[in-house]
Design a protein around this motif. Structure first.
Motif, PDB file in Angstrom:
ATOM      1  N   LEU A 108     -12.005   1.961  -2.563  1.00  0.00           N
ATOM      2  CA  LEU A 108     -10.627   2.421  -2.731  1.00  0.00           C
ATOM      3  C   LEU A 108     -10.599   3.936  -2.834  1.00  0.00           C
ATOM      4  O   LEU A 108     -11.570   4.556  -3.256  1.00  0.00           O
ATOM      5  N   GLU A 109      -9.468   4.522  -2.459  1.00  0.00           N
ATOM      6  CA  GLU A 109      -9.328   5.974  -2.584  1.00  0.00           C
ATOM      7  C   GLU A 109      -8.360   6.274  -3.718  1.00  0.00           C
ATOM      8  O   GLU A 109      -7.263   5.730  -3.767  1.00  0.00           O
ATOM      9  N   ARG A 110      -8.797   7.122  -4.647  1.00  0.00           N
ATOM     10  CA  ARG A 110      -7.936   7.594  -5.737  1.00  0.00           C
ATOM     11  C   ARG A 110      -7.528   9.015  -5.403  1.00  0.00           C
ATOM     12  O   ARG A 110      -8.375   9.848  -5.077  1.00  0.00           O
ATOM     13  N   ILE A 111      -6.246   9.292  -5.490  1.00  0.00           N
ATOM     14  CA  ILE A 111      -5.719  10.630  -5.255  1.00  0.00           C
ATOM     15  C   ILE A 111      -5.075  11.082  -6.558  1.00  0.00           C
ATOM     16  O   ILE A 111      -4.131  10.450  -7.039  1.00  0.00           O
ATOM     17  N   VAL A 112      -5.622  12.143  -7.154  1.00  0.00           N
ATOM     18  CA  VAL A 112      -5.099  12.646  -8.425  1.00  0.00           C
ATOM     19  C   VAL A 112      -4.874  14.150  -8.323  1.00  0.00           C
ATOM     20  O   VAL A 112      -5.532  14.836  -7.550  1.00  0.00           O
ATOM     21  N   VAL A 113      -3.930  14.630  -9.109  1.00  0.00           N
ATOM     22  CA  VAL A 113      -3.646  16.065  -9.192  1.00  0.00           C
ATOM     23  C   VAL A 113      -4.028  16.521 -10.591  1.00  0.00           C
ATOM     24  O   VAL A 113      -3.685  15.875 -11.585  1.00  0.00           O
ATOM     25  N   VAL A 114      -4.756  17.627 -10.666  1.00  0.00           N
ATOM     26  CA  VAL A 114      -5.238  18.142 -11.945  1.00  0.00           C
ATOM     27  C   VAL A 114      -4.037  18.660 -12.751  1.00  0.00           C
ATOM     28  O   VAL A 114      -3.353  19.588 -12.330  1.00  0.00           O
ATOM     29  N   GLN A 115      -3.795  18.049 -13.902  1.00  0.00           N
ATOM     30  CA  GLN A 115      -2.701  18.432 -14.778  1.00  0.00           C
ATOM     31  C   GLN A 115      -3.204  19.293 -15.938  1.00  0.00           C
ATOM     32  O   GLN A 115      -2.505  20.164 -16.409  1.00  0.00           O
ATOM     33  N   ASP A 120      -1.592  10.617 -11.144  1.00  0.00           N
ATOM     34  CA  ASP A 120      -2.183   9.680 -10.194  1.00  0.00           C
ATOM     35  C   ASP A 120      -1.218   9.452  -9.034  1.00  0.00           C
ATOM     36  O   ASP A 120      -0.126   8.935  -9.218  1.00  0.00           O
ATOM     37  N   ARG A 121      -1.630   9.853  -7.840  1.00  0.00           N
ATOM     38  CA  ARG A 121      -0.820   9.662  -6.634  1.00  0.00           C
ATOM     39  C   ARG A 121      -1.508   8.707  -5.668  1.00  0.00           C
ATOM     40  O   ARG A 121      -1.267   8.767  -4.459  1.00  0.00           O
ATOM     41  N   SER A 122      -2.348   7.825  -6.191  1.00  0.00           N
ATOM     42  CA  SER A 122      -3.085   6.882  -5.361  1.00  0.00           C
ATOM     43  C   SER A 122      -2.138   5.858  -4.762  1.00  0.00           C
ATOM     44  O   SER A 122      -1.184   5.435  -5.410  1.00  0.00           O
ATOM     45  N   PRO A 123      -2.410   5.442  -3.517  1.00  0.00           N
ATOM     46  CA  PRO A 123      -1.600   4.365  -2.950  1.00  0.00           C
ATOM     47  C   PRO A 123      -1.899   3.064  -3.688  1.00  0.00           C
ATOM     48  O   PRO A 123      -2.988   2.894  -4.244  1.00  0.00           O
ATOM     49  N   PRO A 124      -0.950   2.140  -3.716  1.00  0.00           N
ATOM     50  CA  PRO A 124      -1.219   0.875  -4.400  1.00  0.00           C
ATOM     51  C   PRO A 124      -2.339   0.113  -3.683  1.00  0.00           C
ATOM     52  O   PRO A 124      -2.484   0.235  -2.463  1.00  0.00           O
ATOM     53  N   PRO A 125      -3.123  -0.657  -4.427  1.00  0.00           N
ATOM     54  CA  PRO A 125      -4.193  -1.416  -3.778  1.00  0.00           C
ATOM     55  C   PRO A 125      -3.592  -2.476  -2.855  1.00  0.00           C
ATOM     56  O   PRO A 125      -2.457  -2.916  -3.068  1.00  0.00           O
TER      57      PRO A 125
END
Length: 126
Positions: free
Chosen positions: A63-70, A88-93
């Motif tokens: 899976l790909e997790r897309i996160v933005v550093v807060q 967390d801006r990851s697409p749903p599984p």
């Protein structure tokens, strides 16, 4: 001399481990070396620094997790605190129905034949 920790940047391997994207820091560093971690679209080495607002993409367990550093942290923290350090801006599984339709090979069956690969590609729409 002790190293100074900056509040504006951190190593990508340490930050991904601290916010619990990986179980161990060595696993985070290995993922970076293998090319599974990207920062702002660029493959990241373990020592690359992340800053506030950077987009970190991690490919882990298929899976790909897309996160933005807060928030920048250097030490591993509990899950509630870790959730505050990233967006967390990851697409749903994918739904379980889709995963169930994917072809599965039996364990120990060896490599797929050319015919089996063509059938798999046809099913996947490639």
């Amino acid at each position: 001399m002790t190293p100074q920790h900056s509040d504006t940047q951190a190593r990508v391997d340490a930050w991904t481990w601290a916010v619990r994207l990986f179980k161990t820091r060595s696993a985070a560093a290995e993922a970076c070396r293998a090319g599974h971690v990207r920062v702002n679209g660029v493959a990241a080495k373990p020592a690359l620094t992340v800053r506030l607002g950077d987009e970190v993409r991690v490919r882990h367990a298929g899976l790909e997790r897309i996160v933005v550093v807060q928030r920048i942290i250097h030490k591993r923290v509990g899950p509630p605190v870790a959730a505050q350090c990233l967006i967390d801006r990851s697409p749903p599984p994918p739904p379980k129905e889709v995963l169930a339709t994917l072809p599965q090979r039996e364990r120990g069956a060896g490599r797929p034949t050319k015919r089996e690969r063509r059938e798999t590609d046809r099913l996947m729409g490639r």
